[in-house]
Motif scaffolding. Sequence first.
Motif, PDB file in Angstrom:
ATOM      1  N   GLY A 183       0.795  -1.222   0.000  1.00 14.74           N
ATOM      2  CA  GLY A 183       0.000   0.000   0.000  1.00 14.74           C
ATOM      3  C   GLY A 183       0.825   1.269   0.000  1.00 14.74           C
ATOM      4  O   GLY A 183       0.303   2.338  -0.345  1.00 14.74           O
ATOM      5  N   ILE A 184       2.095   1.178   0.358  1.00 10.66           N
ATOM      6  CA  ILE A 184       2.957   2.367   0.351  1.00 10.66           C
ATOM      7  C   ILE A 184       2.960   3.032  -1.020  1.00 10.66           C
ATOM      8  O   ILE A 184       2.998   4.266  -1.121  1.00 10.66           O
ATOM      9  CB  ILE A 184       4.394   2.000   0.775  1.00 10.66           C
ATOM     10  N   VAL A 185       2.905   2.236  -2.080  1.00 11.07           N
ATOM     11  CA  VAL A 185       2.976   2.801  -3.434  1.00 11.07           C
ATOM     12  C   VAL A 185       1.756   3.664  -3.742  1.00 11.07           C
ATOM     13  O   VAL A 185       1.787   4.486  -4.661  1.00 11.07           O
ATOM     14  CB  VAL A 185       3.155   1.675  -4.480  1.00 11.07           C
ATOM     15  N   THR A 186       0.683   3.503  -2.962  1.00 12.67           N
ATOM     16  CA  THR A 186      -0.540   4.279  -3.191  1.00 12.67           C
ATOM     17  C   THR A 186      -0.558   5.603  -2.437  1.00 12.67           C
ATOM     18  O   THR A 186      -1.425   6.440  -2.699  1.00 12.67           O
ATOM     19  CB  THR A 186      -1.785   3.479  -2.765  1.00 12.67           C
ATOM     20  N   PHE A 187       0.374   5.799  -1.499  1.00 17.97           N
ATOM     21  CA  PHE A 187       0.342   6.986  -0.646  1.00 17.97           C
ATOM     22  C   PHE A 187       0.750   8.231  -1.434  1.00 17.97           C
ATOM     23  O   PHE A 187       1.609   8.172  -2.329  1.00 17.97           O
ATOM     24  CB  PHE A 187       1.267   6.820   0.556  1.00 17.97           C
ATOM     25  N   LYS A 188       0.172   9.362  -1.102  1.00 16.27           N
ATOM     26  CA  LYS A 188       0.445  10.600  -1.831  1.00 16.27           C
ATOM     27  C   LYS A 188       1.930  10.958  -1.818  1.00 16.27           C
ATOM     28  O   LYS A 188       2.461  11.479  -2.800  1.00 16.27           O
ATOM     29  CB  LYS A 188      -0.370  11.748  -1.232  1.00 16.27           C
ATOM     30  N   LYS A 189       2.608  10.666  -0.710  1.00 13.35           N
ATOM     31  CA  LYS A 189       4.009  11.066  -0.569  1.00 13.35           C
ATOM     32  C   LYS A 189       4.975  10.154  -1.321  1.00 13.35           C
ATOM     33  O   LYS A 189       6.189  10.389  -1.291  1.00 13.35           O
ATOM     34  CB  LYS A 189       4.402  11.081   0.907  1.00 13.35           C
ATOM     35  N   THR A 209      -0.097  -7.029   0.463  1.00 14.25           N
ATOM     36  CA  THR A 209      -0.701  -6.108   1.436  1.00 14.25           C
ATOM     37  C   THR A 209       0.211  -5.831   2.624  1.00 14.25           C
ATOM     38  O   THR A 209       0.173  -4.758   3.196  1.00 14.25           O
ATOM     39  CB  THR A 209      -2.025  -6.654   1.986  1.00 14.25           C
ATOM     40  N   ASP A 210       0.997  -6.801   3.052  1.00 10.37           N
ATOM     41  CA  ASP A 210       1.704  -6.750   4.335  1.00 10.37           C
ATOM     42  C   ASP A 210       0.695  -6.577   5.462  1.00 10.37           C
ATOM     43  O   ASP A 210       1.001  -6.009   6.516  1.00 10.37           O
ATOM     44  CB  ASP A 210       2.770  -5.654   4.382  1.00 10.37           C
TER      45      ASP A 210
END
Length: 273
Positions: A183-189, A209-210
């Motif tokens: 999900g990190i790849v989906t974060f705005k930053k 997902t982790d």
Amino acid sequence: MSPQPPLVDSHCHLDFPDFAEELDEVVARARRAGLVRMVTIGTRVRRFDEILAIARRFDDVYCTVGTHPHNAGEEPDVTADQLVAIAEAHPEVVGIGECGLDYFYDNSPREAQVAGFRTHIEAARRTGLPVIVHTRDADEDTWKILESCYAEGPFTGVLHCFSSGRELAMRAVKLGLYVSLSGIVTFKKSEELRAIVADLPADRLLVETDAPYLAPPPYRGKRNEPAYVVHTHEVVAGVKGLSVAESAEQTTRNFFRLFSKVPPPGHLALDAA
């Protein structure tokens, strides 16, 4: 309407207390979301029986055996022989780890993390199973260990929940390893991470997902679960210039190529090339 593409969650933690009260429902939701396989990841060898029990409970869930770098100091005596024996004794075990280096938290002495990392790579080499690599704030040491161990003999594996730098990603892919996106790849930053993903070969990408960590929008800040991998796929597809169906088919094919001990569902015809 075209059929929903098959999905996998290559890395989750179904043994964690977050799921204890509703594990059946979590797995059922994953199936309804189109997931055909899930891999629940070992973090302590001494708790392997708990992982194995979950893999045996659900016919579409598999597992790994290993010691997380956070716990390397607790399990300094784990040997490659021990990991190999467990993996070979149980068809449910499809990978080694997670292991690696975490210099952000430093929950275990770095020398214990390094020693454990090398031990797990040796077990992966001997079994032919992929090593699941955790790395945080340790890019240079991670690639040095991967490259020195590979020089001793080839092995396969994946950089899971990737959020590191471009050089580590490219060096890993050069060795034939895979890069898994959470999900990190989906974060705005995460613009820098998405730029790296855009340049990585599509046949070396996985999605995970982790869970229970790192839920993507629209569930950000809540407990993650395997069903939510769908939302990460949407972002990865956009970054790679693919449809969601094309991205899902590619990463599912990659999963079965890497996790070759996992049998694909009988209805699933994927080119292994």
